[in-house]
Motif scaffolding. Structure first.
Motif, PDB file in Angstrom:
ATOM      1  N   MET A   1       0.194  19.847   4.825  1.00 62.70           N
ATOM      2  CA  MET A   1       0.686  19.329   3.603  1.00 62.70           C
ATOM      3  C   MET A   1       0.485  17.608   3.317  1.00 62.70           C
ATOM      4  O   MET A   1       0.499  17.179   4.543  1.00 62.70           O
ATOM      5  N   LEU A   2       0.142  17.349   2.158  1.00 61.43           N
ATOM      6  CA  LEU A   2      -0.026  16.066   2.013  1.00 61.43           C
ATOM      7  C   LEU A   2       1.247  15.230   1.709  1.00 61.43           C
ATOM      8  O   LEU A   2       1.776  15.628   0.792  1.00 61.43           O
ATOM      9  N   ASP A   3       1.219  14.064   2.154  1.00 60.95           N
ATOM     10  CA  ASP A   3       2.193  13.164   1.780  1.00 60.95           C
ATOM     11  C   ASP A   3       1.851  12.249   0.714  1.00 60.95           C
ATOM     12  O   ASP A   3       1.362  11.077   0.968  1.00 60.95           O
ATOM     13  N   VAL A   4       1.883  12.850  -0.703  1.00 65.41           N
ATOM     14  CA  VAL A   4       1.246  12.155  -1.884  1.00 65.41           C
ATOM     15  C   VAL A   4       1.618  10.855  -1.946  1.00 65.41           C
ATOM     16  O   VAL A   4       1.037   9.889  -2.518  1.00 65.41           O
ATOM     17  N   LYS A   5       3.000  10.522  -1.869  1.00 66.25           N
ATOM     18  CA  LYS A   5       3.746   9.488  -1.896  1.00 66.25           C
ATOM     19  C   LYS A   5       3.156   8.328  -1.168  1.00 66.25           C
ATOM     20  O   LYS A   5       2.811   7.377  -1.647  1.00 66.25           O
ATOM     21  N   LYS A   6       3.055   8.674   0.045  1.00 70.52           N
ATOM     22  CA  LYS A   6       2.473   7.795   1.090  1.00 70.52           C
ATOM     23  C   LYS A   6       1.075   7.554   0.612  1.00 70.52           C
ATOM     24  O   LYS A   6       0.753   6.529   0.722  1.00 70.52           O
ATOM     25  N   ILE A   7       0.339   8.326   0.442  1.00 69.64           N
ATOM     26  CA  ILE A   7      -1.243   8.247  -0.063  1.00 69.64           C
ATOM     27  C   ILE A   7      -1.287   7.089  -0.886  1.00 69.64           C
ATOM     28  O   ILE A   7      -2.166   6.443  -1.152  1.00 69.64           O
ATOM     29  N   ARG A   8      -0.529   7.476  -2.006  1.00 66.80           N
ATOM     30  CA  ARG A   8      -0.509   6.672  -3.140  1.00 66.80           C
ATOM     31  C   ARG A   8      -0.293   5.080  -3.094  1.00 66.80           C
ATOM     32  O   ARG A   8      -0.826   4.198  -3.690  1.00 66.80           O
ATOM     33  N   GLU A   9       0.335   4.858  -1.691  1.00 66.88           N
ATOM     34  CA  GLU A   9       0.525   3.372  -1.646  1.00 66.88           C
ATOM     35  C   GLU A   9      -0.493   2.919  -0.967  1.00 66.88           C
ATOM     36  O   GLU A   9      -0.598   1.546  -0.990  1.00 66.88           O
ATOM     37  N   ASP A  10      -1.564   3.755  -0.701  1.00 68.80           N
ATOM     38  CA  ASP A  10      -2.961   3.096  -0.135  1.00 68.80           C
ATOM     39  C   ASP A  10      -3.798   2.712  -1.359  1.00 68.80           C
ATOM     40  O   ASP A  10      -4.832   1.894  -1.002  1.00 68.80           O
ATOM     41  N   PHE A  11      -3.498   2.860  -2.735  1.00 71.95           N
ATOM     42  CA  PHE A  11      -4.331   2.471  -3.617  1.00 71.95           C
ATOM     43  C   PHE A  11      -3.560   1.632  -4.679  1.00 71.95           C
ATOM     44  O   PHE A  11      -2.870   1.908  -5.621  1.00 71.95           O
ATOM     45  N   PRO A  12      -4.026   0.210  -4.556  1.00 67.92           N
ATOM     46  CA  PRO A  12      -3.312  -0.830  -4.946  1.00 67.92           C
ATOM     47  C   PRO A  12      -3.458  -0.728  -6.876  1.00 67.92           C
ATOM     48  O   PRO A  12      -2.368  -0.847  -7.343  1.00 67.92           O
ATOM     49  N   ILE A  13      -4.458   0.138  -7.242  1.00 71.22           N
ATOM     50  CA  ILE A  13      -4.527   0.267  -8.678  1.00 71.22           C
ATOM     51  C   ILE A  13      -3.551   1.042  -9.315  1.00 71.22           C
ATOM     52  O   ILE A  13      -3.151   1.014 -10.498  1.00 71.22           O
ATOM     53  N   LEU A  14      -3.088   2.145  -8.458  1.00 65.64           N
ATOM     54  CA  LEU A  14      -2.080   2.807  -9.056  1.00 65.64           C
ATOM     55  C   LEU A  14      -0.742   2.383  -9.348  1.00 65.64           C
ATOM     56  O   LEU A  14       0.064   2.878 -10.063  1.00 65.64           O
ATOM     57  N   LYS A  15      -0.675   1.239  -9.088  1.00 68.34           N
ATOM     58  CA  LYS A  15       0.577   0.356  -9.149  1.00 68.34           C
ATOM     59  C   LYS A  15       0.670  -0.469 -10.732  1.00 68.34           C
ATOM     60  O   LYS A  15       1.686  -0.915 -10.796  1.00 68.34           O
ATOM     61  N   ARG A  16      -0.567  -0.506 -11.202  1.00 67.27           N
ATOM     62  CA  ARG A  16      -0.619  -1.292 -12.301  1.00 67.27           C
ATOM     63  C   ARG A  16      -0.165  -0.509 -13.748  1.00 67.27           C
ATOM     64  O   ARG A  16      -0.123   0.691 -13.587  1.00 67.27           O
ATOM     65  N   GLU A  17      -0.067  -1.317 -14.711  1.00 73.41           N
ATOM     66  CA  GLU A  17       0.196  -0.626 -15.938  1.00 73.41           C
ATOM     67  C   GLU A  17      -0.846  -0.717 -17.120  1.00 73.41           C
ATOM     68  O   GLU A  17      -1.655  -1.938 -16.817  1.00 73.41           O
ATOM     69  N   VAL A  18      -0.949  -0.085 -17.914  1.00 74.31           N
ATOM     70  CA  VAL A  18      -1.971  -0.117 -18.971  1.00 74.31           C
ATOM     71  C   VAL A  18      -1.197   0.031 -20.195  1.00 74.31           C
ATOM     72  O   VAL A  18      -0.614   1.046 -20.429  1.00 74.31           O
ATOM     73  N   ASN A  19      -1.383  -1.031 -21.086  1.00 73.64           N
ATOM     74  CA  ASN A  19      -0.826  -0.848 -22.475  1.00 73.64           C
ATOM     75  C   ASN A  19       0.667  -0.500 -22.299  1.00 73.64           C
ATOM     76  O   ASN A  19       1.350   0.028 -22.926  1.00 73.64           O
ATOM     77  N   GLY A  20       1.205  -1.377 -21.247  1.00 71.03           N
ATOM     78  CA  GLY A  20       2.792  -1.442 -21.262  1.00 71.03           C
ATOM     79  C   GLY A  20       3.207  -0.032 -20.462  1.00 71.03           C
ATOM     80  O   GLY A  20       4.252  -0.005 -20.283  1.00 71.03           O
ATOM     81  N   LYS A  21       2.380   0.783 -20.045  1.00 66.99           N
ATOM     82  CA  LYS A  21       2.791   2.114 -19.509  1.00 66.99           C
ATOM     83  C   LYS A  21       2.324   1.947 -18.027  1.00 66.99           C
ATOM     84  O   LYS A  21       1.125   1.496 -17.622  1.00 66.99           O
ATOM     85  N   PRO A  22       2.876   3.018 -17.320  1.00 66.72           N
ATOM     86  CA  PRO A  22       2.349   3.068 -15.795  1.00 66.72           C
ATOM     87  C   PRO A  22       0.915   3.689 -15.925  1.00 66.72           C
ATOM     88  O   PRO A  22       0.849   4.912 -16.552  1.00 66.72           O
TER      89      PRO A  22
END
Length: 404
Positions: A1-22
């Motif tokens: 099983m993947l801990d996707v929440k933990k994996i997403r922490e490895d990717f800085p770009i996934l924290k940004r917003e585009v056009n005011g949206k996640p």
């Protein structure tokens, strides 16, 4: 099983917003995102041991050379190549294919036949057309079915003693179809043809074993599998790489040079003229380490769940049609809304922070087959979530309402 929440922490770009949206990044078929672990390797190279490789006697050069060749060994192990020198580091899949096509220009004769599939990216069509123009060889095409699969009966009928080369992608970038490359390779062997497999779309999702496949050439790009752009790999069996002439002339690929005669270096340097993308090669190795730590079986299982869920939810939208419905498929969905241009859908999705790819995906023959201008393509990776699928579905519904 993947801990996707933990994996997403490895990717800085996934924290940004585009056009005011996640940001909801669903364009992984074009380029995957890069984890901090790989970014750190890139920063470390330029901060601590940036130097040209091979032949340098100073410490920085030796450190860089060691790291670069360690990366080659990682790539060899990952793809299970027999020898490290069967791994040629290139600028990416396109250069790898062109390198092989250039080499075969001296091996083909007029009337020889080469086979390519109807599901190819332009980079696995155009070089072979250019090769045919140079040599007088004839290009044959494996046709596709309405489901987006290759017609294997038609393939078998194309094979004959004149067939010298067979080329197909492992997975279609436009439709997500997983092609039966084991069978394709086996049948090509019956007529003595060499086989090149374009693995650019496959390597983010599965782990090819080039020896088990008994493939002659396998190519891919690092930026599809969490690595940097501008670097990729050509695997070639030793006997084929020794037959092919050098692709480029310059430094590194020579043994001796005089104005009377030049002799070439052995593998892999024969095909690696000039200063390579040193940092990119090292980071490619780091990206492979990262993905192997997660586990390709885990990745495949999770991405299949995403594919099934997204397919089910999108098909609930009236007037939405999915192109590419083969039973063997990876986490790519190409679709259109009835009477709405895919570009318009993609533009509105971007306003909602959702990144998808629209157009022909460098696979115009596929679009011609379906008689459409292009598709909206959502391509999922192991760091995507069902919540992001829900955002995509909601966005498509909103786009439909606004454009209808």
């Amino acid at each position: 099983m993947l801990d996707v929440k933990k994996i997403r922490e490895d990717f800085p770009i996934l924290k940004r917003e585009v056009n005011g949206k996640p940001l909801v990044y669903l364009d992984n078929g074009a380029t995957s995102q890069t984890p901090q672990q790989v970014i750190d390797v890139i920063v470390d190279y330029y901060s601590n041991y940036n130097a040209n490789i091979h032949r340098g006697v100073h410490s920085l050069s030796q450190e860089a050379t060691d790291k670069y060749e360690e990366a080659r060994l990682k790539i060899q192990k990952h793809f299970n190549a027999k020898e490290a020198y069967e791994i040629i580091l290139t600028s990416g899949t396109t250069e790898s294919i062109n390198l092989v096509a250039h080499g075969f220009a001296s091996l083909l004769e007029k009337g020889d036949e080469i086979i390519v599939s109807a599901l190819e990216h332009h980079s696995n069509i155009v070089p072979w057309q250019m090769l045919c123009e140079k040599t007088g060889a004839i290009l044959k095409v494996i046709p596709m079915t309405l489901e987006g699969a290759l017609d294997m009966d038609a393939y078998n009928s194309l094979l004959n003693p004149k067939t010298k080369l067979v080329f197909t992608n492992h997975i279609s970038n436009a439709l997500g179809t997983i092609n039966p490359i084991d069978y394709i390779i086996k049948q090509a062997r019956q007529v003595g043809a060499a086989v090149l497999i374009d693995g650019a779309q496959a390597c983010p999702h599965l782990k090819p074993d080039v020896q088990a496949l008994d493939v002659d050439f396998y190519v891919t790009s690092a930026h599809k599998m969490c690595g940097p752009t501008g670097v990729g790999m050509l695997y070639g069996k030793q006997e084929w790489l020794e037959k092919l002439p050098p692709y480029q002339g310059g430094g590194e690929m020579i043994a001796t040079v005089s104005f009377e005669k030049t002799t070439y270096a052995g593998l892999p340097h024969k095909f690696e003229a000039g200063t390579p993308n040193i940092c990119g090669g090292i980071a490619f190795g780091a990206a492979i380490d990262y993905m192997n730590a997660i586990g390709f079986d885990n990745i495949a299982t999770y991405e299949h769940e995403l594919l099934d869920y997204a397919t089910s939810e999108l098909l609930k939208i009236e007037g939405l049609k999915i192109f590419g419905t083969s039973k063997d498929k990876t986490s790519v969905i190409s679709f259109n809304l009835e009477d709405i241009h895919p570009y318009d859908v993609g533009t509105l999705l971007d306003k909602m922070g959702i990144a998808v790819r629209t157009g022909h995906h460098c696979a115009q023959p596929i679009m011609t087959f379906y008689n459409i201008p292009g598709t909206v393509r959502a391509s999922f990776a192991f760091y995507n979530t069902k919540n992001e699928v829900d955002a995509l579905v909601a966005g498509v519904k909103k786009a439909k309402m606004m454009l209808s």
